[in-house]
Design a protein around this motif. Structure first.
Motif, PDB file in Angstrom:
ATOM      1  N   THR A  19       0.978  -1.312   0.203  1.00  0.00           N
ATOM      2  CA  THR A  19       0.019   0.004   0.197  1.00  0.00           C
ATOM      3  C   THR A  19       0.523   1.496   0.213  1.00  0.00           C
ATOM      4  OG1 THR A  19       0.022   0.309   2.367  1.00  0.00           O
ATOM      5  CG2 THR A  19      -1.812  -1.297   1.400  1.00  0.00           C
ATOM      6  N   GLY A  20       1.760   1.226   0.450  1.00  0.00           N
ATOM      7  CA  GLY A  20       3.082   2.538   1.122  1.00  0.00           C
ATOM      8  C   GLY A  20       2.658   2.889   1.695  1.00  0.00           C
ATOM      9  N   LEU A  21       2.131   2.299   2.822  1.00  0.00           N
ATOM     10  CA  LEU A  21       1.497   3.018   4.568  1.00  0.00           C
ATOM     11  C   LEU A  21       2.792   3.024   5.387  1.00  0.00           C
ATOM     12  CD1 LEU A  21      -1.998   1.208   5.205  1.00  0.00           C
ATOM     13  CD2 LEU A  21      -1.154   3.718   4.883  1.00  0.00           C
ATOM     14  N   ASN A  22       2.896   3.237   6.360  1.00  0.00           N
ATOM     15  CA  ASN A  22       3.963   3.111   7.080  1.00  0.00           C
ATOM     16  C   ASN A  22       3.297   1.603   7.408  1.00  0.00           C
ATOM     17  OD1 ASN A  22       5.268   2.567  10.211  1.00  0.00           O
ATOM     18  ND2 ASN A  22       6.325   4.256   9.120  1.00  0.00           N
ATOM     19  N   ASN A  23       4.532   0.688   7.938  1.00  0.00           N
ATOM     20  CA  ASN A  23       4.138  -0.165   8.699  1.00  0.00           C
ATOM     21  C   ASN A  23       3.592  -0.742   9.631  1.00  0.00           C
ATOM     22  OD1 ASN A  23       5.123  -1.962   7.160  1.00  0.00           O
ATOM     23  ND2 ASN A  23       6.771  -3.238   8.212  1.00  0.00           N
ATOM     24  N   SER A  24       3.699   0.251  10.772  1.00  0.00           N
ATOM     25  CA  SER A  24       3.149   1.023  12.567  1.00  0.00           C
ATOM     26  C   SER A  24       1.096   1.354  12.243  1.00  0.00           C
ATOM     27  CB  SER A  24       3.547   2.400  13.028  1.00  0.00           C
ATOM     28  OG  SER A  24       3.594   3.626  12.306  1.00  0.00           O
ATOM     29  N   ASP A  25       1.006   1.916  11.021  1.00  0.00           N
ATOM     30  CA  ASP A  25       0.040   1.651  10.296  1.00  0.00           C
ATOM     31  C   ASP A  25      -1.141   0.254  10.059  1.00  0.00           C
ATOM     32  OD1 ASP A  25      -0.058   4.995  10.497  1.00  0.00           O
ATOM     33  OD2 ASP A  25       0.425   4.494   8.765  1.00  0.00           O
ATOM     34  N   LEU A  26      -0.320  -0.824   9.596  1.00  0.00           N
ATOM     35  CA  LEU A  26      -0.592  -1.754   9.788  1.00  0.00           C
ATOM     36  C   LEU A  26      -0.953  -3.209  10.588  1.00  0.00           C
ATOM     37  CD1 LEU A  26       0.983  -2.128   5.697  1.00  0.00           C
ATOM     38  CD2 LEU A  26      -1.881  -1.813   6.919  1.00  0.00           C
ATOM     39  N   ILE A  27       0.368  -2.868  11.841  1.00  0.00           N
ATOM     40  CA  ILE A  27       0.384  -3.534  12.584  1.00  0.00           C
ATOM     41  C   ILE A  27      -0.393  -4.302  13.264  1.00  0.00           C
ATOM     42  CG2 ILE A  27       2.230  -2.438  14.069  1.00  0.00           C
ATOM     43  CD1 ILE A  27       4.143  -4.687  13.826  1.00  0.00           C
ATOM     44  N   ASN A  28      -1.304  -2.712  13.456  1.00  0.00           N
ATOM     45  CA  ASN A  28      -2.447  -4.054  15.019  1.00  0.00           C
ATOM     46  C   ASN A  28      -3.684  -4.206  14.529  1.00  0.00           C
ATOM     47  OD1 ASN A  28      -1.099  -2.194  17.441  1.00  0.00           O
ATOM     48  ND2 ASN A  28      -1.723   0.021  16.321  1.00  0.00           N
ATOM     49  N   HIS A  29      -3.637  -4.210  13.116  1.00  0.00           N
ATOM     50  CA  HIS A  29      -4.965  -4.899  12.420  1.00  0.00           C
ATOM     51  C   HIS A  29      -4.592  -5.963  12.051  1.00  0.00           C
ATOM     52  CE1 HIS A  29      -6.887  -1.345  12.199  1.00  0.00           C
ATOM     53  NE2 HIS A  29      -5.332  -0.719  10.907  1.00  0.00           N
ATOM     54  N   ILE A  30      -3.492  -6.833  12.327  1.00  0.00           N
ATOM     55  CA  ILE A  30      -3.186  -8.399  11.877  1.00  0.00           C
ATOM     56  C   ILE A  30      -3.385  -9.085  13.001  1.00  0.00           C
ATOM     57  CG2 ILE A  30      -1.379 -10.015  11.291  1.00  0.00           C
ATOM     58  CD1 ILE A  30       0.103  -7.386   9.899  1.00  0.00           C
ATOM     59  N   ASP A  31      -4.320 -10.123  13.285  1.00  0.00           N
ATOM     60  CA  ASP A  31      -4.792 -10.964  13.724  1.00  0.00           C
ATOM     61  C   ASP A  31      -5.267 -12.480  13.228  1.00  0.00           C
ATOM     62  OD1 ASP A  31      -7.137 -10.387  12.267  1.00  0.00           O
ATOM     63  OD2 ASP A  31      -8.110  -9.707  13.814  1.00  0.00           O
ATOM     64  N   ASP A  32      -4.638 -12.583  11.738  1.00  0.00           N
ATOM     65  CA  ASP A  32      -5.090 -14.161  11.438  1.00  0.00           C
ATOM     66  C   ASP A  32      -3.713 -14.550  10.984  1.00  0.00           C
ATOM     67  OD1 ASP A  32      -4.522 -12.284   9.212  1.00  0.00           O
ATOM     68  OD2 ASP A  32      -6.491 -12.404   7.913  1.00  0.00           O
ATOM     69  N   GLY A  33      -2.455 -14.772  11.469  1.00  0.00           N
ATOM     70  CA  GLY A  33      -1.347 -14.953  11.158  1.00  0.00           C
ATOM     71  C   GLY A  33      -0.439 -14.583  10.032  1.00  0.00           C
ATOM     72  N   GLN A  34      -1.104 -13.231   9.852  1.00  0.00           N
ATOM     73  CA  GLN A  34       0.100 -12.612   8.664  1.00  0.00           C
ATOM     74  C   GLN A  34       1.100 -11.705   8.638  1.00  0.00           C
ATOM     75  OE1 GLN A  34      -0.814 -11.583   5.110  1.00  0.00           O
ATOM     76  NE2 GLN A  34      -3.249 -12.002   4.894  1.00  0.00           N
ATOM     77  N   GLN A  35       1.963 -11.491   8.201  1.00  0.00           N
ATOM     78  CA  GLN A  35       2.825 -11.333   8.543  1.00  0.00           C
ATOM     79  C   GLN A  35       3.721  -9.971   8.230  1.00  0.00           C
ATOM     80  OE1 GLN A  35       5.008 -14.971   8.076  1.00  0.00           O
ATOM     81  NE2 GLN A  35       5.955 -14.728  10.364  1.00  0.00           N
ATOM     82  N   LEU A  36       4.350  -8.968   8.442  1.00  0.00           N
ATOM     83  CA  LEU A  36       4.951  -7.763   7.614  1.00  0.00           C
ATOM     84  C   LEU A  36       6.520  -8.198   7.618  1.00  0.00           C
ATOM     85  CD1 LEU A  36       3.709  -4.609   9.624  1.00  0.00           C
ATOM     86  CD2 LEU A  36       2.860  -6.020   7.666  1.00  0.00           C
ATOM     87  N   VAL A  37       6.678  -7.312   6.014  1.00  0.00           N
ATOM     88  CA  VAL A  37       8.116  -7.397   6.003  1.00  0.00           C
ATOM     89  C   VAL A  37       8.842  -5.969   6.724  1.00  0.00           C
ATOM     90  CG1 VAL A  37       9.766  -7.833   3.890  1.00  0.00           C
ATOM     91  CG2 VAL A  37       7.196  -8.009   3.834  1.00  0.00           C
ATOM     92  N   GLY A  38      10.545  -6.365   6.943  1.00  0.00           N
ATOM     93  CA  GLY A  38      10.859  -5.071   7.732  1.00  0.00           C
ATOM     94  C   GLY A  38      10.945  -5.115   9.109  1.00  0.00           C
ATOM     95  N   GLU A  39      11.231  -3.872   9.409  1.00  0.00           N
ATOM     96  CA  GLU A  39      10.912  -3.368  10.764  1.00  0.00           C
ATOM     97  C   GLU A  39       9.139  -2.657  11.317  1.00  0.00           C
ATOM     98  OE1 GLU A  39      12.803  -4.139  13.220  1.00  0.00           O
ATOM     99  OE2 GLU A  39      14.164  -4.696  12.070  1.00  0.00           O
ATOM    100  N   ASP A  40       9.002  -2.691  12.116  1.00  0.00           N
ATOM    101  CA  ASP A  40       7.627  -2.056  12.720  1.00  0.00           C
ATOM    102  C   ASP A  40       7.656  -0.848  12.052  1.00  0.00           C
ATOM    103  OD1 ASP A  40       7.021  -4.060  13.946  1.00  0.00           O
ATOM    104  OD2 ASP A  40       6.736  -3.063  16.665  1.00  0.00           O
TER     105      ASP A  40
END
Length: 438
Positions: A154-175
């Motif tokens: 998306t281009g969002l900061n990972n910090s905008d996404l991390i709290n929405h993960i609750d089904d085993g998804q993973q992010l790339v890189g740092e928070d």
């Protein structure tokens, strides 16, 4: 963040002729990729939602290959649902048990920069956003892009996404990471998107569209590109004739960014503005874009610099070894065209580069030579030292070919030439000796 992974930048204009008020900017010809203006174009910066041009590219490629269809339905993951309900982000709210077509999600992403819809597309193509980010990186490498890093679709900061993960998804890189590119690389991505999938403009050119019109999900999607006449007056931004794309982006880290494209009278240009400054940056990015587009349309046009079958004066012919004729005429296969400043075609001079692999030690071609055989290429140099630079670092090249057939001489002719050459050498030696007597 990521800057230790990249050189800070390797190009700063000696004179910013346009005074673009942004951290970086670039203007290129959309047909050839010729760079017409740049400011800090190799500095690696945040790109925010301009990222979605890569997501668009991969979706349109999947559509073309048949692995995804426009009417294919997407069933909601918890991650996508959670992101789509975040009203601090650009979104169309999606229902937890809803199903949506890829066409609907694509329009929401491309027109409204909807982040939940974007992740839904990524999951459709790759199974997960994690896998999709790998595809983004692979495609960027395949396209020859440099100075980039993707951590999400998306281009969002990972910090905008991390709290929405609750089904085993993973992010790339740092928070706290975001996607980054240079202005040059961003323009190159836009260049490839327009070259390979020009149909993207059918959607990026829509100023306003109703998402799922006539349903409970109905919502008005106003394009974030405020250079459309329908939106410019509302937002106090410059309306611009011919603008039909391409993608905005805004985050605190990246600032206000915009990749535009506009076409007039058969000429199309691409611009990139990164972290625009002044007043409301979301509006300022359009002011800075207007400066570059005005500069392009007012000062540049496609010129035929040299016509088809042009012969370089110092190399109109090449010598032939073992041929029925001892020379062959050579010329350019096609006309040499270049987007350049108007009425400056006399500023360019031709440079012939022969294929050394085809020449013997005496610089001759060896018969037989067929009409149309490539013998090298012609490029251009600017008499005043002006740069002729392209996005991929290449130079303008037009094939130089043989203008006629030259058959190989038979053994008798070659023998007579050898005998004649022998006696010519002997006579030359005797003549030199006799001259030495006097």
């Amino acid at each position: 963040m990521l800057f230790s992974l990249f050189s800070e930048f390797n190009r700063v204009d000696a004179e910013d002729i346009l005074g673009i008020n942004a951290d970086a900017a670039i203007l290129v010809d959309a047909e050839t990729g010729r760079v017409l203006y740049e400011k800090n174009s190799d500095q690696v910066l945040g790109i925010a939602s301009m990222t979605k041009m890569m997501t668009e590219y991969l979706l349109l490629e999947a559509i073309k290959e048949g692995s995804v269809t426009w009417d294919q339905e997407y069933s909601m993951s918890s991650y996508v649902y959670n992101v789509s309900q975040d009203y601090d982000l650009s979104n169309v709210p999606l229902k937890r048990n809803g199903t949506y077509t890829i066409q609907e999600l694509y329009e929401a992403m491309t027109i409204y920069s909807a982040n939940g819809a974007t992740i839904a597309i990524a999951e459709t193509i790759a199974g997960s956003e994690l896998n999709f980010v790998k595809m983004m990186t692979e495609k960027a490498n395949e396209l020859g892009l440099k100075d980039f890093k993707f951590v999400n679709s998306t281009g969002l900061n990972n910090s905008d996404l991390i709290n929405h993960i609750d089904d085993g998804q993973q992010l790339v890189g740092e928070d706290q990471e975001e996607n980054v590119m240079s202005a040059r690389t961003t323009a190159n991505l836009a260049y490839h998107l327009l070259k390979d999938f020009p149909e993207v403009l059918e959607t990026t050119s829509i100023p306003v569209k109703i998402f799922r019109e006539g349903t409970d999900d109905e919502i008005e999607m106003e394009n974030w590109n405020w250079m459309f006449p329908e939106l410019a007056m509302k937002h106090g931004t410059p309306a611009y004739k011919g603008v039909d794309g391409l993608k905005t982006g805004t985050t605190p880290f990246a600032g206000a960014c915009f990749t535009s494209t506009a076409s007039r009278d058969g000429n199309r240009y691409i611009t990139v503005v990164m972290n625009a400054k002044g007043g409301d940056p979301r509006a300022a990015r359009f002011d800075e874009t207007k400066k570059m587009l005005d500069y392009a349309f007012n000062n540049f046009s496609k010129e035929e610099i040299f016509p088809e079958h042009y012969q370089v004066k110092s190399n109109k012919t090449l010598s032939i070894n073992k041929g029925k004729e001892d020379q062959v005429k050579v010329y350019t296969k096609e006309a040499v065209e270049l987007v350049s400043k108007k009425n400056e075609k006399e500023n360019y001079q031709p440079v012939l580069v022969l294929d050394k692999k085809l020449l013997n030690d005496e610089g001759e071609l060896t018969a037989p030579v067929k009409k149309g055989d490539k013998v090298g290429y012609m490029t251009l140099e600017s008499k005043d030292g002006e740069s002729i630079e392209f996005l991929d670092g290449s130079s303008l090249k037009v094939d130089v070919i043989a203008a006629e057939n030259v058959e190989k001489a038979n053994w008798f002719v070659l023998s007579m030439r050898a005998i004649g050459g022998f006696f010519s050498d002997v006579w030359g030696s005797i003549a030199s000796t006799v001259k030495g007597w006097f």
